[in-house]
Write a protein that holds these residues in place. Structure first.
Motif, PDB file in Angstrom:
ATOM      1  N   ASP A 181       0.927  -1.171   0.130  1.00  0.00           N
ATOM      2  CA  ASP A 181      -0.072  -0.132   0.010  1.00  0.00           C
ATOM      3  C   ASP A 181       0.827   1.435  -0.099  1.00  0.00           C
ATOM      4  O   ASP A 181       0.514   2.258  -0.527  1.00  0.00           O
ATOM      5  CB  ASP A 181      -0.893   0.019   1.155  1.00  0.00           C
ATOM      6  CG  ASP A 181      -1.865   1.413   1.358  1.00  0.00           C
ATOM      7  OD1 ASP A 181      -2.592   1.469   0.457  1.00  0.00           O
ATOM      8  OD2 ASP A 181      -1.639   1.761   2.243  1.00  0.00           O
ATOM      9  N   LYS A 182       2.178   1.147   0.678  1.00  0.00           N
ATOM     10  CA  LYS A 182       2.906   2.288   0.829  1.00  0.00           C
ATOM     11  C   LYS A 182       3.674   2.742  -0.197  1.00  0.00           C
ATOM     12  O   LYS A 182       4.188   3.761  -0.549  1.00  0.00           O
ATOM     13  CB  LYS A 182       3.596   2.383   1.978  1.00  0.00           C
ATOM     14  CG  LYS A 182       2.769   2.531   3.335  1.00  0.00           C
ATOM     15  CD  LYS A 182       1.847   3.943   3.316  1.00  0.00           C
ATOM     16  CE  LYS A 182       1.089   3.864   4.390  1.00  0.00           C
ATOM     17  NZ  LYS A 182       0.494   5.349   4.431  1.00  0.00           N
ATOM     18  N   LEU A 183       4.114   1.587  -0.772  1.00  0.00           N
ATOM     19  CA  LEU A 183       5.216   1.881  -1.832  1.00  0.00           C
ATOM     20  C   LEU A 183       4.702   2.476  -3.408  1.00  0.00           C
ATOM     21  O   LEU A 183       3.472   1.952  -3.572  1.00  0.00           O
ATOM     22  CB  LEU A 183       6.034   0.483  -2.508  1.00  0.00           C
ATOM     23  CG  LEU A 183       6.690  -0.179  -1.009  1.00  0.00           C
ATOM     24  CD1 LEU A 183       7.304  -1.515  -1.506  1.00  0.00           C
ATOM     25  CD2 LEU A 183       7.995   0.807  -0.796  1.00  0.00           C
ATOM     26  N   PRO A 184       5.418   3.293  -4.016  1.00  0.00           N
ATOM     27  CA  PRO A 184       5.092   3.778  -5.354  1.00  0.00           C
ATOM     28  C   PRO A 184       4.762   2.531  -6.365  1.00  0.00           C
ATOM     29  O   PRO A 184       5.680   1.915  -6.451  1.00  0.00           O
ATOM     30  CB  PRO A 184       6.027   4.880  -5.638  1.00  0.00           C
ATOM     31  CG  PRO A 184       7.200   4.478  -4.962  1.00  0.00           C
ATOM     32  CD  PRO A 184       6.669   3.782  -3.785  1.00  0.00           C
ATOM     33  N   GLU A 185       3.646   2.740  -6.833  1.00  0.00           N
ATOM     34  CA  GLU A 185       3.089   1.677  -7.856  1.00  0.00           C
ATOM     35  C   GLU A 185       3.917   1.429  -9.079  1.00  0.00           C
ATOM     36  O   GLU A 185       4.118   0.418  -9.812  1.00  0.00           O
ATOM     37  CB  GLU A 185       1.729   1.714  -8.273  1.00  0.00           C
ATOM     38  CG  GLU A 185       0.563   1.496  -7.136  1.00  0.00           C
ATOM     39  CD  GLU A 185      -0.727   1.595  -7.319  1.00  0.00           C
ATOM     40  OE1 GLU A 185      -1.073   1.802  -8.725  1.00  0.00           O
ATOM     41  OE2 GLU A 185      -1.612   1.560  -6.599  1.00  0.00           O
ATOM     42  N   ASN A 186       4.608   2.572  -9.490  1.00  0.00           N
ATOM     43  CA  ASN A 186       5.354   2.789 -10.812  1.00  0.00           C
ATOM     44  C   ASN A 186       6.835   2.267 -10.571  1.00  0.00           C
ATOM     45  O   ASN A 186       7.763   2.057 -11.316  1.00  0.00           O
ATOM     46  CB  ASN A 186       5.233   4.021 -11.401  1.00  0.00           C
ATOM     47  CG  ASN A 186       6.081   5.016 -10.465  1.00  0.00           C
ATOM     48  OD1 ASN A 186       5.918   5.141  -9.234  1.00  0.00           O
ATOM     49  ND2 ASN A 186       6.705   6.027 -10.770  1.00  0.00           N
ATOM     50  N   LYS A 187       7.149   1.712  -9.261  1.00  0.00           N
ATOM     51  CA  LYS A 187       8.417   1.333  -8.867  1.00  0.00           C
ATOM     52  C   LYS A 187       8.437   0.143  -8.297  1.00  0.00           C
ATOM     53  O   LYS A 187       9.502  -0.685  -8.493  1.00  0.00           O
ATOM     54  CB  LYS A 187       9.032   2.367  -7.810  1.00  0.00           C
ATOM     55  CG  LYS A 187       9.229   3.783  -8.362  1.00  0.00           C
ATOM     56  CD  LYS A 187      10.204   4.018  -9.522  1.00  0.00           C
ATOM     57  CE  LYS A 187      10.442   5.293  -9.640  1.00  0.00           C
ATOM     58  NZ  LYS A 187      11.765   5.624 -10.883  1.00  0.00           N
ATOM     59  N   PHE A 188       7.267  -0.655  -7.675  1.00  0.00           N
ATOM     60  CA  PHE A 188       7.126  -1.790  -7.227  1.00  0.00           C
ATOM     61  C   PHE A 188       6.165  -2.468  -7.524  1.00  0.00           C
ATOM     62  O   PHE A 188       5.130  -1.950  -8.189  1.00  0.00           O
ATOM     63  CB  PHE A 188       7.374  -1.672  -5.631  1.00  0.00           C
ATOM     64  CG  PHE A 188       8.611  -1.041  -5.122  1.00  0.00           C
ATOM     65  CD1 PHE A 188       9.624  -1.900  -4.538  1.00  0.00           C
ATOM     66  CD2 PHE A 188       8.743   0.372  -4.896  1.00  0.00           C
ATOM     67  CE1 PHE A 188      10.785  -1.159  -4.143  1.00  0.00           C
ATOM     68  CE2 PHE A 188       9.804   0.895  -4.378  1.00  0.00           C
ATOM     69  CZ  PHE A 188      10.854   0.129  -4.043  1.00  0.00           C
ATOM     70  N   ALA A 189       6.108  -3.875  -7.481  1.00  0.00           N
ATOM     71  CA  ALA A 189       4.886  -4.759  -7.762  1.00  0.00           C
ATOM     72  C   ALA A 189       4.898  -5.907  -6.898  1.00  0.00           C
ATOM     73  O   ALA A 189       6.004  -6.534  -6.657  1.00  0.00           O
ATOM     74  CB  ALA A 189       5.189  -5.065  -9.315  1.00  0.00           C
ATOM     75  N   ARG A 190       3.744  -6.324  -6.391  1.00  0.00           N
ATOM     76  CA  ARG A 190       3.532  -7.412  -5.881  1.00  0.00           C
ATOM     77  C   ARG A 190       3.438  -8.624  -7.118  1.00  0.00           C
ATOM     78  O   ARG A 190       2.522  -8.629  -7.744  1.00  0.00           O
ATOM     79  CB  ARG A 190       2.051  -7.509  -5.181  1.00  0.00           C
ATOM     80  CG  ARG A 190       1.628  -8.538  -4.392  1.00  0.00           C
ATOM     81  CD  ARG A 190       2.355  -8.633  -3.054  1.00  0.00           C
ATOM     82  NE  ARG A 190       1.783  -9.451  -2.051  1.00  0.00           N
ATOM     83  CZ  ARG A 190       1.095  -9.377  -1.105  1.00  0.00           C
ATOM     84  NH1 ARG A 190       0.456  -8.458  -0.708  1.00  0.00           N
ATOM     85  NH2 ARG A 190       0.731 -10.444  -0.376  1.00  0.00           N
ATOM     86  N   VAL A 191       4.192  -9.592  -6.817  1.00  0.00           N
ATOM     87  CA  VAL A 191       4.414 -10.732  -7.881  1.00  0.00           C
ATOM     88  C   VAL A 191       3.849 -12.024  -7.071  1.00  0.00           C
ATOM     89  O   VAL A 191       3.707 -13.057  -7.977  1.00  0.00           O
ATOM     90  CB  VAL A 191       5.723 -10.712  -8.431  1.00  0.00           C
ATOM     91  CG1 VAL A 191       6.130  -9.566  -9.051  1.00  0.00           C
ATOM     92  CG2 VAL A 191       6.727 -11.193  -7.595  1.00  0.00           C
TER      93      VAL A 191
END
Length: 234
Positions: A181-191
């Protein structure tokens, strides 16, 4: 603006929290509910940063509500009973307020919320903002500052996470859903149910895994489609 809701079956308790929040310009009370089911339905359709939640309520308790949420906002429990404290903190609640709640104790809880959410927001138009962005995580008995640009991937371990960086692996008392929820979506992804990866650190992408350095990380079926949308070169 920090978006809040109150879930408590006692009207005076709901009104008291609303009064306390009215003195805080950065907090917005979106809604107030007298039962957990209505609160649960609201949370399925709306983004909330903080829940003030009673424990003992008819039909569904506050603790049962927390367990039912796939992605859980920060929780401040409001209750007249001390005996639930251990169980509550095992569910990673932020604070445990005993009724009647005084203004002084309420403000301490708000200060705690600010402390645990001290994550700079990226500003549009400032390309180097990610280079200076950081997050504080509870590691041991204190808070440790970790720069987002240093994170390779994050591994979920039930009630803990491992944050892997080139220099060190940090073990923090936090949930993987909180990091997502906190990490920027354009930099991180749940895989995967147990992994978040830094997109820029991916060395290669295969059918069922990604490679970060020499580490192979599985890509779960549930997360695959959303992940692939973030990888434009495929």
């Amino acid at each position: 603006m920090i978006k809040c809701i109150v879930i408590d079956d006692e009207q005076p308790a709901r009104e008291l929290i609303a009064m306390h929040l009215a003195n805080l310009p950065d907090f917005e009370l979106l809604a107030s509910f007298d039962n957990a089911l209505d609160g649960f339905n609201f949370l399925q359709k709306n983004t909330v940063d903080l829940i003030f939640l009673d424990i003992q309520m008819p039909r569904v308790s506050g603790l049962e509500l927390i367990r039912s949420l796939k992605v859980c906002p920060k929780i401040i429990l409001t209750t007249a009973y001390r005996e639930y404290a251990v169980e509550a903190f095992e569910l990673d609640v932020m604070d445990y307020l005993l009724k009647p709640i005084t203004q002084e104790r309420f403000m301490k809880s708000i200060s705690r919320f600010h402390f645990y959410n001290n994550v700079p927001v990226e500003k549009p138009g400032i390309p180097d903002s990610f280079e200076t962005a950081y997050i504080f995580l509870k590691i041991g008995k204190g808070q440790t500052k970790i720069f987002l640009k240093d994170i390779l991937y994050i591994e979920g371990l039930k009630d803990f996470i491992k944050v892997h960086t080139p220099q060190k692996v940090f073990v923090a008392s936090e949930r993987l859903s909180y990091m997502e929820d906190k990490l920027p979506e354009n930099k991180f992804a749940r895989v995967h149910k147990s992994f978040i990866v830094a997109l820029e650190k991916i060395k290669s992408v295969q059918t069922e895994q990604v490679l970060i350095g020499d580490v192979s990380i599985p890509v779960g079926r549930v997360y695959k489609n959303e992940f692939l949308k973030k990888v434009p070169f495929l």
